[in-house]
Write an enzyme that holds these catalytic residues in place. Structure first.
Site, PDB file in Angstrom:
ATOM      1  N   GLY A  46     -65.256  24.095 -35.448  1.00 24.34           N
ATOM      2  CA  GLY A  46     -64.461  25.001 -34.331  1.00 24.34           C
ATOM      3  C   GLY A  46     -64.819  26.408 -34.205  1.00 24.34           C
ATOM      4  O   GLY A  46     -65.402  26.993 -35.109  1.00 24.34           O
ATOM      5  N   GLN A  51     -63.908  34.753 -31.762  1.00 29.80           N
ATOM      6  CA  GLN A  51     -64.698  35.117 -32.887  1.00 29.80           C
ATOM      7  C   GLN A  51     -66.159  35.471 -32.280  1.00 29.80           C
ATOM      8  O   GLN A  51     -66.808  36.170 -33.067  1.00 29.80           O
ATOM      9  CB  GLN A  51     -64.980  33.728 -33.450  1.00 29.80           C
ATOM     10  CG  GLN A  51     -63.626  33.193 -34.306  1.00 29.80           C
ATOM     11  CD  GLN A  51     -63.974  32.045 -34.974  1.00 29.80           C
ATOM     12  OE1 GLN A  51     -63.725  30.921 -34.398  1.00 29.80           O
ATOM     13  NE2 GLN A  51     -64.454  31.909 -36.206  1.00 29.80           N
ATOM     14  N   CYS A  91     -63.837  29.470 -42.329  1.00 27.93           N
ATOM     15  CA  CYS A  91     -63.905  30.112 -40.985  1.00 27.93           C
ATOM     16  C   CYS A  91     -65.093  30.832 -40.976  1.00 27.93           C
ATOM     17  O   CYS A  91     -65.535  31.362 -41.820  1.00 27.93           O
ATOM     18  CB  CYS A  91     -62.894  31.095 -40.915  1.00 27.93           C
ATOM     19  SG  CYS A  91     -62.799  31.792 -39.420  1.00 27.93           S
ATOM     20  N   LEU A  92     -65.756  30.522 -40.049  1.00 29.67           N
ATOM     21  CA  LEU A  92     -67.017  31.174 -39.562  1.00 29.67           C
ATOM     22  C   LEU A  92     -66.948  32.768 -39.435  1.00 29.67           C
ATOM     23  O   LEU A  92     -67.926  33.408 -39.816  1.00 29.67           O
ATOM     24  CB  LEU A  92     -67.425  30.653 -38.066  1.00 29.67           C
ATOM     25  CG  LEU A  92     -67.847  29.138 -38.057  1.00 29.67           C
ATOM     26  CD1 LEU A  92     -68.479  28.809 -36.850  1.00 29.67           C
ATOM     27  CD2 LEU A  92     -69.137  28.688 -39.237  1.00 29.67           C
ATOM     28  N   HIS A 133     -55.824  26.229 -36.228  1.00 26.12           N
ATOM     29  CA  HIS A 133     -56.508  27.395 -36.853  1.00 26.12           C
ATOM     30  C   HIS A 133     -57.130  28.253 -35.609  1.00 26.12           C
ATOM     31  O   HIS A 133     -57.217  29.518 -35.418  1.00 26.12           O
ATOM     32  CB  HIS A 133     -57.646  26.830 -37.717  1.00 26.12           C
ATOM     33  CG  HIS A 133     -58.820  27.694 -38.211  1.00 26.12           C
ATOM     34  ND1 HIS A 133     -58.767  27.990 -39.619  1.00 26.12           N
ATOM     35  CD2 HIS A 133     -59.736  28.498 -37.492  1.00 26.12           C
ATOM     36  CE1 HIS A 133     -59.828  28.805 -39.664  1.00 26.12           C
ATOM     37  NE2 HIS A 133     -60.363  29.026 -38.662  1.00 26.12           N
ATOM     38  N   GLU A 134     -57.799  27.434 -34.509  1.00 20.95           N
ATOM     39  CA  GLU A 134     -58.511  27.973 -33.443  1.00 20.95           C
ATOM     40  C   GLU A 134     -57.470  28.686 -32.742  1.00 20.95           C
ATOM     41  O   GLU A 134     -57.838  29.911 -32.040  1.00 20.95           O
ATOM     42  CB  GLU A 134     -59.355  26.939 -32.574  1.00 20.95           C
ATOM     43  CG  GLU A 134     -60.329  26.360 -33.596  1.00 20.95           C
ATOM     44  CD  GLU A 134     -61.239  27.117 -34.372  1.00 20.95           C
ATOM     45  OE1 GLU A 134     -61.345  28.549 -33.733  1.00 20.95           O
ATOM     46  OE2 GLU A 134     -61.691  26.614 -35.359  1.00 20.95           O
ATOM     47  N   HIS A 137     -56.667  31.961 -33.712  1.00 18.67           N
ATOM     48  CA  HIS A 137     -57.679  32.952 -33.340  1.00 18.67           C
ATOM     49  C   HIS A 137     -57.430  33.595 -32.230  1.00 18.67           C
ATOM     50  O   HIS A 137     -57.462  34.843 -31.893  1.00 18.67           O
ATOM     51  CB  HIS A 137     -59.353  32.372 -33.321  1.00 18.67           C
ATOM     52  CG  HIS A 137     -59.859  32.202 -34.639  1.00 18.67           C
ATOM     53  ND1 HIS A 137     -59.937  33.275 -35.459  1.00 18.67           N
ATOM     54  CD2 HIS A 137     -60.476  31.369 -35.228  1.00 18.67           C
ATOM     55  CE1 HIS A 137     -60.722  33.126 -36.704  1.00 18.67           C
ATOM     56  NE2 HIS A 137     -60.924  31.768 -36.698  1.00 18.67           N
TER      57      HIS A 137
HETATM   58 ZN   LIG Z   1     -61.927  30.518 -37.947  1.00 22.95          ZN
END
Ligand SMILES: [Zn+2]
Length: 167
Positions: A46, A51, A91-92, A133-134, A137
């Site tokens: 995701g 991000q 998480c990226l 989670h997204e 963000h």
């Molecule tokens: Zn993330």
């Protein structure tokens, strides 16, 4: 298509609240394509526009084994929640850090797709975790903020040190 640079915690830009997309036009479709490419290349399941330092409410997700089921959520809203689940998340934007977060087990989501059409779906399991989670963000929240302050500070120190080494 292009790969977009992913910003890393504790970059303060990750705490920006994203604005709704006013119109799903070619610019947004281009953003979606670039985000999907960036997510698959990372690789991740995701990615939120936040991000990649774009503060508009756009998410790409693919939780499929074969990485062939792209889900695009524009202006997503979680309209119903029930139950609880705990899942180890990564998480990226927080590379190399994994920890358990408690989230809703079942959610109902409405969003626009990449053609600007509204749709609704129910999610549970990993998809429900990923959507929550997204969406966090987009609201300027990173998953590590659910952890203890002690853990958050350890993670910050680790990532700042690593950024210095790799810069
Ligand atoms: Zn993330």
């Amino acid at each position: 298509m292009a790969l977009l640079p992913i910003i890393h915690y504790p970059d303060p830009r990750l705490h920006t609240k994203a604005k709704p997309v006013a119109k799903v036009d070619q610019r947004i479709q281009q953003l979606v394509e670039n985000m999907a490419e960036t997510m698959y290349a990372a690789p991740g399941i995701g990615l939120a526009a936040t991000q990649v330092d774009v503060h508009e409410r756009v998410i790409t997700i693919d939780v499929s084994e074969e990485k062939n089921t792209l889900l695009v959520l524009i202006n997503p809203e979680i309209t119903a929640r029930s139950g609880e689940q705990e899942c180890e998340e990564g998480c990226l934007s927080v590379p190399g850090i994994f920890d358990v977060v408690k989230r809703s087990a079942q959610i109902t989501v409405t969003a626009l797709n990449q053609r600007g059409e509204r749709f609704e779906f129910d999610a549970d399991g990993i998809l429900a975790v990923c959507v929550q989670h997204e969406v966090d963000h987009l609201d300027g929240r990173v998953f590590v903020e659910y952890l203890s302050l002690l853990k958050q500070n350890r993670i910050k120190t680790k990532l700042v040190k690593r950024a210095r080494v790799t810069a």
